[in-house]
Design an enzyme around this catalytic site. Structure first.
Site, mmCIF file in Angstrom:
data_model
loop_
_atom_site.group_PDB
_atom_site.id
_atom_site.type_symbol
_atom_site.label_atom_id
_atom_site.label_comp_id
_atom_site.label_asym_id
_atom_site.label_seq_id
_atom_site.Cartn_x
_atom_site.Cartn_y
_atom_site.Cartn_z
ATOM 1 N N ARG A 13 0.841 -1.191 0.000
ATOM 2 C CA ARG A 13 0.000 0.000 0.000
ATOM 3 C C ARG A 13 0.878 1.243 0.000
ATOM 4 O O ARG A 13 1.938 1.275 0.602
ATOM 5 C CB ARG A 13 -0.897 0.034 1.251
ATOM 6 N N TYR A 36 -1.926 -3.624 -6.614
ATOM 7 C CA TYR A 36 -1.565 -4.362 -5.418
ATOM 8 C C TYR A 36 -2.586 -4.299 -4.284
ATOM 9 O O TYR A 36 -3.028 -3.223 -3.903
ATOM 10 C CB TYR A 36 -0.214 -3.878 -4.869
ATOM 11 N N LYS A 90 -9.538 -2.479 2.144
ATOM 12 C CA LYS A 90 -9.278 -1.314 2.989
ATOM 13 C C LYS A 90 -10.099 -0.096 2.537
ATOM 14 O O LYS A 90 -10.561 0.691 3.357
ATOM 15 C CB LYS A 90 -7.785 -0.989 3.008
ATOM 16 N N HIS A 115 -10.250 -2.367 12.067
ATOM 17 C CA HIS A 115 -9.144 -3.163 11.515
ATOM 18 C C HIS A 115 -8.827 -4.274 12.522
ATOM 19 O O HIS A 115 -7.795 -4.246 13.182
ATOM 20 C CB HIS A 115 -7.939 -2.236 11.309
ATOM 21 N N SER A 167 -0.976 -3.618 10.190
ATOM 22 C CA SER A 167 -0.679 -4.592 9.140
ATOM 23 C C SER A 167 0.643 -5.302 9.435
ATOM 24 O O SER A 167 1.601 -4.671 9.886
ATOM 25 C CB SER A 167 -0.557 -3.889 7.788
ATOM 26 N N CYS A 209 1.455 -7.486 11.715
ATOM 27 C CA CYS A 209 1.835 -7.660 13.119
ATOM 28 C C CYS A 209 1.230 -8.937 13.700
ATOM 29 O O CYS A 209 1.159 -9.104 14.913
ATOM 30 C CB CYS A 209 1.403 -6.467 13.958
ATOM 31 N N ASP A 238 -8.819 -9.765 9.577
ATOM 32 C CA ASP A 238 -8.355 -8.410 9.246
ATOM 33 C C ASP A 238 -9.365 -7.304 9.549
ATOM 34 O O ASP A 238 -8.968 -6.224 9.952
ATOM 35 C CB ASP A 238 -7.969 -8.354 7.762
ATOM 36 N N ARG A 245 2.458 -12.229 -0.393
ATOM 37 C CA ARG A 245 1.165 -12.583 0.196
ATOM 38 C C ARG A 245 0.604 -13.882 -0.355
ATOM 39 O O ARG A 245 0.925 -14.289 -1.465
ATOM 40 C CB ARG A 245 0.150 -11.460 -0.116
HETATM 41 O O1 SAT Z 1 -2.503 -4.323 1.278
HETATM 42 S S1 SAT Z 1 -3.539 -4.653 2.288
HETATM 43 O O2 SAT Z 1 -4.078 -3.431 2.861
HETATM 44 O O3 SAT Z 1 -4.605 -5.405 1.674
HETATM 45 C C1 SAT Z 1 -2.848 -5.594 3.518
HETATM 46 C C2 SAT Z 1 -2.466 -4.758 4.679
HETATM 47 O O4 SAT Z 1 -1.617 -3.883 4.566
HETATM 48 O O5 SAT Z 1 -3.040 -4.969 5.761
HETATM 49 MN MN MN Z 2 -4.847 -5.255 7.498
#
Ligand code: SAT
Ligand code: MN
Length: 586
Positions: free
Chosen positions: A67, A195, A204, A224, A246, A248, A273, A364
């Protein structure tokens, strides 16, 4: 008469000029023909059909691997409504600036119309979105991550009640990359990235940024957070939702194989998530997982850290930016001890041992949630699951003890608002820098965070039995720099302590920051941990916390007069408790 959706598709096609428009039905055969097409043009590489049936590897553009928070904007009419922690552009200006990037952007390409439901198909809490995209990888990913296709179209009918999201890969140049949210018209525009969170607009962009705005207006919460159920020896399941930034460990915690399984404690996964939480008629807080899949970080994932996901991703999974072995299996750092011979890195080049990594640190897997052996029988319950605990946590080498419990809801909101964590590879930028990340929502809150704290405070009177609020830190390090706590499946010991606090069955020390377990109240049998290590894990250091209290004040100052008085009050109260304790300690 055309429907609002048809009108918007037509209008978007006039702007982006695709050579073809395909309405996605979400079927297996549609997925197969998309996959075939991507295999032909190199977007997908197939994996070993015997060991990883129906699995694919996607290598993204090397400048498009995470991101990009600096290119993400909240376009509310008033700048103050986006607040000091979001990038902001006025809606008209944003559209003027970014519309040209969409102009004829899909020329010679296909526009896919991707209708999807966030949430179980028949839940009153679910919401519909439609993404228009020229990326078949996005279509294939959305099919895993949401209830996509016919099911969503049928539910939508002729209604205008959907969140539109326009997405184009553009030329993938970060100079021409924008992720724009128009919360007042519930619209998303994303261009220049293929991405994850930049491009899978249900995740998100909708389920957090737009949904958080809607949730505040409508009196619910878009967070989140993972959702898990902790089963006790009697078979009773207590549900908890936990917010971590993210990368963690949300996925690993939600899918944990409990170290206390022989004592009858096990963990069920509801989500990894995002949690949408509503107050039900009986005053309980009910959570649904709006997603249908897991988009998890690959590196570090192995049979010890997350055996459930390792089992889940052996079929029907998309891997992004991982390494590829000579037997066409995915590979990443931490999967097993050594890189195998003949490994290709995430760029598709032969891997050599002097390289830092074969898999990108933010590589991922995208896997259907239902494939996890740990999936809760209630994960698609339309009424959601009742939440008894909310957990905040970050990556802190120092300061935060293994776990503590807030004094009450209001103090818990303060604890969430003061969360901090070391940055990870999930977003572009420096890794390992401590930053304030309230409720792990810093990059995802679609409005002014001061108002967001106010919204959290306003939830309390609506709840009959407000969930207890805890803070955890699995990442505390000793003087030697090593992690003090083993983490992963052992984290169930902390969840068990929380359960016993909820049920009023165990002891805690009343410290200035909240209730910390007494050394004997944690179940530690079967774990080799020294008394000193445990003491260090649970220690509340007066000096560290005095600094923390000061840094918190500096962060809060950003919000000016908009910060709720109750947050100021909690901050002052913490300061007073800390100074009383330090006087007492002298
Ligand atoms: O790239 S995503 O937002 O889908 C994954 C993340 O950063 O939590
Ligand atoms: Mn996330």
């Amino acid at each position: 008469m055309s429907t609002p959706l048809e009108n918007w598709v037509e209008e978007s096609a006039r702007l982006t000029r695709p050579s073809k428009i395909v309405w996605c039905d979400g079927s297996q055969s549609e997925f197969e023909s998309l996959a075939d097409e991507m295999l032909r043009d190199g977007t997908f590489l197939d994996l070993n059909p015997h060991t990883y049936p129906r699995c694919y590897l996607h290598r993204s553009n090397p400048n498009d691997v995470a991101r990009t928070e600096g290119l993400t904007f909240i376009c509310s009419t008033r700048k103050e409504d986006a607040g000091p922690t979001n990038n902001w552009m006025a809606p008209a200006e944003a559209k003027e600036k970014v519309r040209p990037l969409f102009h004829a952007a899909m020329k010679g390409r296909t526009m896919y119309v991707v209708p999807y439901i966030m949430g179980p198909a028949n839940s009153p809490y679910s919401k519909i979105g439609v993404e228009l995209t020229d990326s078949p990888y996005v279509v294939a990913s959305m099919r895993i991550m949401s209830r996509m296709g016919k099911v969503a179209l049928d539910q939508l009918g002729n209604s205008a009640d959907f969140v539109p999201g326009l997405h184009s890969l553009g030329d993938l140049n970060p100079e021409r990359r924008f992720i724009l949210h128009f919360p007042e018209e519930r619209l998303i525009w994303s261009v220049g990235s293929g991405y994850g969170g930049n491009a899978l607009l249900g995740k998100k962009c909708f389920a957090l940024r737009i949904a958080s705005w809607m949730a505040r207006e409508q009196g619910w919460m878009a967070e989140h957070m993972l959702i898990l159920g902790l089963e006790d020896p009697s078979g009773k399941v207590t549900y908890m939702a936990a917010a971590f930034p993210s990368a963690c460990g949300k996925t690993n915690l939600a899918m944990m194989v409990s170290a206390l399984e022989s004592q009858g404690y096990r963990v069920w996964t509801v989500g990894d998530d995002i949690a949408w939480m509503h107050v039900a008629a009986d005053g309980t807080l009910r959570a649904i997982n709006p997603e249908a899949g897991f988009f998890g970080v690959a590196p570090g994932t192995n049979a010890k850290t997350n055996p459930n996901v390792m089992a889940a991703l052996r079929h029907d999974t998309i891997f992004t930016n991982v390494g590829l072995t000579s037997s066409r299996e995915p590979w990443w750092e931490g999967m097993d001890a050594n890189a195998p011979n003949g490994l290709m890195d995430w760029h598709g080049k032969p891997y050599s041992a002097d390289q830092t990594a074969a898999a990108h640190p933010n590589s991922r897997y995208t896997v259907p949630a239902a494939q996890s052996p740990s999936i809760s029988p209630h994960w698609e319950d339309p009424a959601g699951v009742p939440i008894s605990a909310l957990i905040f946590g970050g990556r802190r080498a120092r300061v935060a003890p293994l776990v503590y419990e807030s004094r009450d809801w209001r103090h818990g909101v303060f604890v969430g608002a003061t969360m901090a964590s070391e940055t990870t590879a999930a977003a572009t930028g420096a890794v390992g820098v401590t930053r304030r990340d309230p409720m792990a929502m810093l990059p995802f809150c679609g409005y002014n965070m001061a108002d967001y704290f106010g919204h959290w405070l306003a939830m309390e009177p609506k709840l009959k039995n407000p969930p207890k609020i805890f803070h955890v830190n699995w990442f505390r390090r000793g003087a030697d720099g090593k992690f003090l706590w083993p983490g992963y499946g052992e984290n169930v010991r902390v969840l068990k302590w929380m359960l016993e606090r909820i049920e009023g069955r165990t002891a805690a020390d009343d410290t200035p920051i909240g209730f910390v377990p007494t050394a004997s109240s944690l179940t530690l049998d079967g774990l080799r941990i020294s008394r000193e290590t445990l003491a260090e894990l649970l220690r509340v250091d007066g000096g560290d916390w005095a600094e923390e209290e000061k840094a918190t004040g500096e962060f809060f100052a950003k919000f000016g007069a908009r910060l709720p008085a109750a947050i100021h009050h909690e901050h002052r109260a913490l300061g007073e408790r800390l100074s009383r304790a330090s006087v007492g300690a002298r």
